[in-house]
Design a protein around this motif. Structure first.
Motif, PDB file in Angstrom:
ATOM      1  N   ASP B 124     -40.003 -11.424  62.937  1.00 12.16           N
ATOM      2  CA  ASP B 124     -39.499 -10.056  63.066  1.00 12.16           C
ATOM      3  C   ASP B 124     -40.630  -9.163  62.575  1.00 12.16           C
ATOM      4  OD1 ASP B 124     -38.308  -7.528  62.711  1.00 12.16           O
ATOM      5  OD2 ASP B 124     -36.345  -8.414  62.339  1.00 12.16           O
ATOM      6  N   LYS B 126     -41.254  -6.113  62.451  1.00 14.68           N
ATOM      7  CA  LYS B 126     -40.992  -4.910  61.636  1.00 14.68           C
ATOM      8  C   LYS B 126     -40.444  -5.284  60.257  1.00 14.68           C
ATOM      9  CE  LYS B 126     -40.329  -1.775  65.516  1.00 14.68           C
ATOM     10  NZ  LYS B 126     -39.353  -1.124  66.399  1.00 14.68           N
ATOM     11  N   ARG B 127     -39.380  -6.077  60.262  1.00 13.20           N
ATOM     12  CA  ARG B 127     -38.738  -6.437  58.991  1.00 13.20           C
ATOM     13  C   ARG B 127     -39.702  -7.183  58.076  1.00 13.20           C
ATOM     14  NH1 ARG B 127     -33.182 -10.098  58.208  1.00 13.20           N
ATOM     15  NH2 ARG B 127     -33.095  -9.890  55.938  1.00 13.20           N
ATOM     16  N   TYR B 128     -40.528  -8.040  58.660  1.00 13.14           N
ATOM     17  CA  TYR B 128     -41.423  -8.879  57.853  1.00 13.14           C
ATOM     18  C   TYR B 128     -42.890  -8.486  58.027  1.00 13.14           C
ATOM     19  CZ  TYR B 128     -37.139 -11.652  57.668  1.00 13.14           C
ATOM     20  OH  TYR B 128     -35.835 -12.058  57.494  1.00 13.14           O
TER      21      TYR B 128
END
Lengths: 177, 177
Positions: B124, B126-128
């Motif tokens: 991910d 964006k999240r990570y």
């Protein structure tokens, strides 16, 4: 007339004979000798049963995949395997990974190299009654190995398991959770 | 009144503090610390990417499975992996098989023993973003290991691969045909 008829028969035998030999040499439908086992379509998408390694001359690392019938039987602990069960064993060269080892504190990483061969076991208790209910085939680069001695060696080896582990239904692999 | 208010505040802080500690200790929704990665449902049914062995202290034999997005990317040689790619690495004890060895001409057979742990990588971007686009988790007996140091060590190790093989997108495994 008699000579003409005999000549025609000789010709017919010759033609039939030549085409029969050609058919025997051609890997008809690319199936294994003795058993007529084909490489199942889409087998690389099948679910994983387990992994293993054969050292020694084989020096491989391997995965055993199963079709839906086989995997269900494994998970339920059902033996003998139902007809229609198909197992596919893929063996790759066992090779060290210098790239991975350079990340780890010590050389320890081994990966799957080139595919050596694919072996297929098909359960059909009627068709393969003479070989414990299993038909076998070995495939290299997608082609069925046409050596009947090699192919019959599958059953000879698997049959040895029967004396050691009668419940295994001639299958070496157990399911790994 | 002042004392009462102070007492109330102290009590509130105590209650909040205790429940916060309890929440931190409880594997909330059974996800990994740092990344909040869960064990994906049905991962054992996923397709096989490859197999490997770690010798040394690990002494395991392993399989890497992928969800549909990850396997498609592997097969197409697509890097970086698309968001939604999930890889699951299962490691089992590497153990010899005396039963199999008794069939073969020499001791050579190693199989998967007990499951040691399952590691999950989720893409991910964006999240990570802070960990190269990947979130990590390690699971033992189905439960997320709650050690943040161990969990952060995933990225530390995978990040080392970037310098060695920038195209790998922090993934050690290649797809095996």
């Amino acid at each position: 007339m008699q000579r003409l008829a005999t000549g025609g028969l000789t010709l017919a035998v010759l033609i039939f004979g030549v085409s029969a030999v050609a058919a025997a040499r051609r890997p008809a439908q690319n199936v294994s000798p003795v058993y007529g086992v084909a490489l199942p379509k889409g087998y690389r998408d099948w679910q994983l049963v387990s992994v293993a390694r054969e050292a020694g001359k084989n020096n491989d690392i391997r995965a055993i995949l199963g079709n839906g019938i086989a995997v269900k039987a494994f998970r339920q602990g059902k033996r003998p395997f139902p007809d229609g069960s198909v197992l596919v064993r893929l063996a790759w060269r066992f090779q060290s990974s210098p790239r991975n080892d350079s990340v780890f504190p010590a050389p320890q990483s081994f990966i799957a190299g080139d595919l050596i061969n694919v072996q297929v076991s098909v359960k059909d208790s009627k068709r393969y009654a003479a070989s414990g209910g299993w038909g076998y085939g070995q495939f290299e680069n997608g082609a069925a190995n046409q050596d009947p001695v090699l192919t019959q060696a599958c059953f000879i080896c698997h049959a040895k398991l029967k004396a050691l582990d009668g419940k295994a239904d001639l299958v070496f692999t157990d399911y790994s959770q």
